[in-house]
Every structure is written in structure tokens, then in C-alpha cells.
Design an enzyme around this catalytic site. Structure first.
Site, PDB file in Angstrom:
ATOM      1  N   TYR A 149      49.864  77.635  67.398  1.00  0.00           N
ATOM      2  CA  TYR A 149      49.790  76.233  66.958  1.00  0.00           C
ATOM      3  C   TYR A 149      48.355  75.714  67.054  1.00  0.00           C
ATOM      4  O   TYR A 149      47.854  75.094  66.105  1.00  0.00           O
ATOM      5  CB  TYR A 149      50.730  75.389  67.824  1.00  0.00           C
ATOM      6  CG  TYR A 149      50.877  73.959  67.359  1.00  0.00           C
ATOM      7  CD1 TYR A 149      51.662  73.655  66.249  1.00  0.00           C
ATOM      8  CD2 TYR A 149      50.252  72.914  68.025  1.00  0.00           C
ATOM      9  CE1 TYR A 149      51.819  72.348  65.821  1.00  0.00           C
ATOM     10  CE2 TYR A 149      50.402  71.604  67.607  1.00  0.00           C
ATOM     11  CZ  TYR A 149      51.183  71.321  66.510  1.00  0.00           C
ATOM     12  OH  TYR A 149      51.338  70.025  66.082  1.00  0.00           O
ATOM     13  N   LYS A 153      46.076  74.438  63.822  1.00  0.00           N
ATOM     14  CA  LYS A 153      45.570  73.068  63.727  1.00  0.00           C
ATOM     15  C   LYS A 153      44.048  73.022  63.798  1.00  0.00           C
ATOM     16  O   LYS A 153      43.417  72.156  63.168  1.00  0.00           O
ATOM     17  CB  LYS A 153      46.193  72.198  64.824  1.00  0.00           C
ATOM     18  CG  LYS A 153      47.697  71.991  64.658  1.00  0.00           C
ATOM     19  CD  LYS A 153      48.043  71.312  63.336  1.00  0.00           C
ATOM     20  CE  LYS A 153      49.517  70.947  63.251  1.00  0.00           C
ATOM     21  NZ  LYS A 153      49.860  70.240  61.998  1.00  0.00           N
TER      22      LYS A 153
END
Length: 244
Positions: A149, A153
């Protein structure tokens, strides 16, 4: 701001749940012509039954060619909110390639694909548009079990800076918002354990998580002409998490 959105057409991916749904409804309230895109067919139909003037488009953003075709068929937009995303949590030493690939495909690659189509039409129609990509505090700080993640991002932030540089000369702005934990239905479920929640809240000077509307308000601002000189920034909505 109300007048600004009255004649605007805006695409919101991930638009039938969580932050995306919040953005769709706020834009609708402000008079925009909104298209909500998602792979969740039932949620899309529910949204349309509640708000018949909101357009919907159903596609799985993991499918590059199909997504490109659907977005192209939707026409021209003045604004784009890339909100579709996934959070797959595994420790660094156990992170599987499928987890990493899925995170990049949905959180990063889909933004590239959709924004290419939308931005080209903005340029061809001389639209000085605004693009807002949903990133996270996880792009700026390492979080336990968030390796895929965080990577996805971080890539969103980097890609958005390039968008700002290359699209800026056409009058198109690109920015990210970088929230802390947001209390969507999913967020409440994931952070229901009070011990787990308190550990994170202890790192946030304001001592609480973020409400959906607090993220929506910043996205609306960045879409609007009130933010006409803001381009290429990552906007934390984190109660001071990144200041500590």
C-alpha cells in the site's frame, strides 16, 4: 463555489462507496454533472435509484483496455477524482507478488490509464481542468504491514507531480490528498479494535481519525477555481500525523 460547478462535468472513480460516494454527492449538491465509476454494479444501481440525475459507469479498473474504452465513451470532463483503490495489508517479509501487483494495478496504474484519457480530452477541448488523486499518509510515512500500500501510494504522489509538470502548460492542475485513517464503513470495520485504533490515534496530534466529509471538503476545494494556483501538491488531511 456553487456557480463554479453548475456547468461542470466531473468523473469520480470509486464513486459509489466511501470517500468517492461522498465526493459524488457533494458535487451533485453543488450542481455538477457527475459520473460515478466503479466495478460494484449493485452499489452503482443503488446510487442511481437514489439520485437519478447522477450518471454511472461500471467497469473493473484492473482491465486496462476495457476501462480505457468505457472512460473514452463517457465524453469530456472538466474534473477528475481518482478515488478507486484497494488496501491489501501484509508484512514486508511475507508480501506476495500478487498482493504487490494488485495494489499497483488498482491504486496506481488505473490512475495513469484513466487520467490519460480524460486529460487528452481536456487538452483537445481547451478545458483548464482539475485532477485530484486520492493518496494517503502512507505515501509519506512507513506503516507496519503496509508495504504494498505504501509503495502504491508513494507512486501516486510521484506520478501526480509529473502530471502537474506536463499538464500544467495546458492549464490542467493535478494534486493529491493524503488522509490519515478515514471513517468510511470499511475504515470503521478495519479499525474497530480499540487497542489498534488507539495506537494510531496516539500518533495524531488531534487525537482522532478523519471523517469522510473532511476529506470531501478538501477535494472539492482542489477541484474548484478557489485553488486555481495549487498544482503538484500533496495535501495531508491527517490531524498532524506527518508533523510528528
Amino acid at each position: 463555489m456553487d456557480k463554479y460547478f453548475e456547468s461542470k462535468r466531473i468523473l469520480v472513480t470509486g464513486g459509489c462507496s466511501g470517500i468517492g460516494r461522498g465526493v459524488v454527492l457533494e458535487l451533485w449538491r453543488l450542481g455538477a454533472n457527475v459520473v460515478a465509476l466503479s466495478h460494484q454494479a449493485k452499489n452503482l444501481e443503488k446510487l442511481r435509484s437514489e439520485y437519478p440525475s447522477i450518471e454511472i459507469a461500471c467497469v473493473d479498473v484492473r482491465d486496462w483496455d476495457k476501462t480505457r474504452g468505457v472512460v473514452d465513451s463517457l465524453g469530456v470532463f472538466h474534473g477528475l477524482v481518482n478515488c478507486a483503490g484497494v488496501g491489501l495489508m501484509e508484512p514486508f517479509l511475507e508480501c506476495k507478488p500478487t498482493t504487490f501487483d494488485e495494489s499497483i494495478t488498482i491504486n496506481t496504474k488505473a490512475i495513469l490509464n484513466i487520467t490519460q484519457v480524460v486529460a487528452k480530452k481536456m487538452i483537445n477541448n481547451n478545458i483548464k481542468g482539475s485532477i485530484v488523486n486520492i493518496s494517503s499518509q502512507a505515501s509519506k510515512a512507513g506503516l507496519k504491514d503496509h508495504v504494498a500500500y505504501c509503495a502504491s501510494k508513494g507512486a501516486v504522489d510521484a506520478m501526480t507531480r509529473v502530471m502537474a509538470i506536463e499538464l500544467g502548460p495546458y492549464g490542467i492542475r493535478a494534486n493529491t490528498v493524503n488522509p490519515t485513517v478515514v471513517l468510511t464503513d470499511l475504515g470503521r470495520e478495519v479499525w474497530a479494535d480499540p487497542n489498534k485504533a488507539q495506537e494510531m490515534k496516539s500518533k495524531i496530534p488531534l487525537g482522532r481519525f478523519c471523517e469522510v466529509q473532511e476529506v470531501v471538503d478538501v477535494i472539492i476545494f482542489l477541484l474548484s477555481d478557489k485553488a486555481s494556483m495549487i498544482n503538484g501538491v500533496q495535501m495531508p488531511i491527517d490531524g498532524g500525523f506527518l508533523a510528528t
